[in-house]
Design a protein around this motif. Sequence first.
Motif, short mmCIF file in Angstrom:
data_model
loop_
_atom_site.label_atom_id
_atom_site.label_comp_id
_atom_site.label_asym_id
_atom_site.label_seq_id
_atom_site.Cartn_x
_atom_site.Cartn_y
_atom_site.Cartn_z
N THR A 49 -1.57 -10.96 -37.89
CA THR A 49 -1.47 -12.10 -37.07
C THR A 49 -2.92 -13.12 -36.70
O THR A 49 -2.77 -14.05 -35.98
CB THR A 49 -1.36 -11.21 -34.77
N ILE A 62 5.74 -11.81 -37.22
CA ILE A 62 7.13 -10.92 -37.43
C ILE A 62 6.38 -10.33 -38.82
O ILE A 62 6.14 -10.75 -39.62
CB ILE A 62 7.86 -11.04 -36.92
N THR A 119 11.50 -8.14 -32.50
CA THR A 119 10.04 -7.92 -31.99
C THR A 119 9.81 -7.44 -32.10
O THR A 119 9.66 -6.63 -33.13
CB THR A 119 10.52 -7.79 -30.18
N CYS A 120 8.24 -8.05 -32.38
CA CYS A 120 6.87 -6.74 -33.13
C CYS A 120 7.33 -5.55 -32.48
O CYS A 120 7.17 -4.42 -32.76
CB CYS A 120 5.77 -7.47 -32.08
N VAL A 171 4.04 -5.69 -37.02
CA VAL A 171 3.62 -6.64 -37.18
C VAL A 171 2.36 -5.85 -37.63
O VAL A 171 1.53 -4.86 -36.75
CB VAL A 171 3.91 -7.39 -36.21
N ASP A 184 5.21 -14.68 -27.20
CA ASP A 184 6.50 -13.80 -28.38
C ASP A 184 7.86 -14.23 -28.78
O ASP A 184 8.39 -12.90 -28.61
CB ASP A 184 5.86 -12.84 -28.60
#
Length: 253
Positions: A194, A151, A183-184, A189, A126
């Motif tokens: 995913t 994301i 970032t997630c 997210v 990630d």
Amino acid sequence: MNPDEIERYARHLILKDIGGPGQQKLKFAKVLIIGAGGLGAPAALYLAAAGVGTLGLMDDDVVSLSNLQRQVLFGSKDVGEEKTMAAARTLSRINPHIDIITHQRRFEEDCVDLTEKYDLVLDGTDNFASRFVINTVCHQTGTPLVSGAAIGFEGQVACFHSAGGKTPCYRCLVPTLPDEGDTCETVGVIGALTGVIGSMMALEAIKIITGSGDPLYGRLMIFDGLGAAWRVLNLPRDPACPVCGDQPLDKSP
Ligand SMILES: [Zn+2]
């Protein structure tokens, strides 16, 4: 293959693009999944179920409660346990015919020998720093790389096999280390996204192993989950790329 395997893989065996020879290739394949997170979890589930004979799982983290919304390898009872161990237990239950090797650590520059033991790498990490190191080592070792990212509601997948200039590498796409930025953890997210991207990574891996179809070499597939739209961009090789370009290899990640 024993009778259990023949029945287990029946839907592969009747596929003209897989069949018995493709299933044997899956059985003898050794795949390293880096990052047992939102992408690595669905990828590992599908590759284990598909009969990839040796699955390596690398992650240095433990399962946390906030992982469970998307990391479908794990359940509530796994919270606090090393991810690789909890994942290995789940995968063995799904398919007892495969070998699972756990690497409870981060992927670093010293992973060259480890990478050479595998036929293919899936990068489900990630952050850009890890992706850069993984790309450099895969280029050095000539290992095909399936890379994914997700994301918010958007994700992407691409495949690289850059040794010998066969395809671009990840650094042709991202030449210099960007700020990690969003970032997630900071912007979130959606778990199903995913699942989509991790499953695409597993699909590309199966195509590469069995030699079927047209893997995403030199192409970047982008999925807009909110708009429900896929785009595929051509990804040219950059002759000035610091990893796979025409100049001698710069070993700094
Ligand atoms: Zn490159």
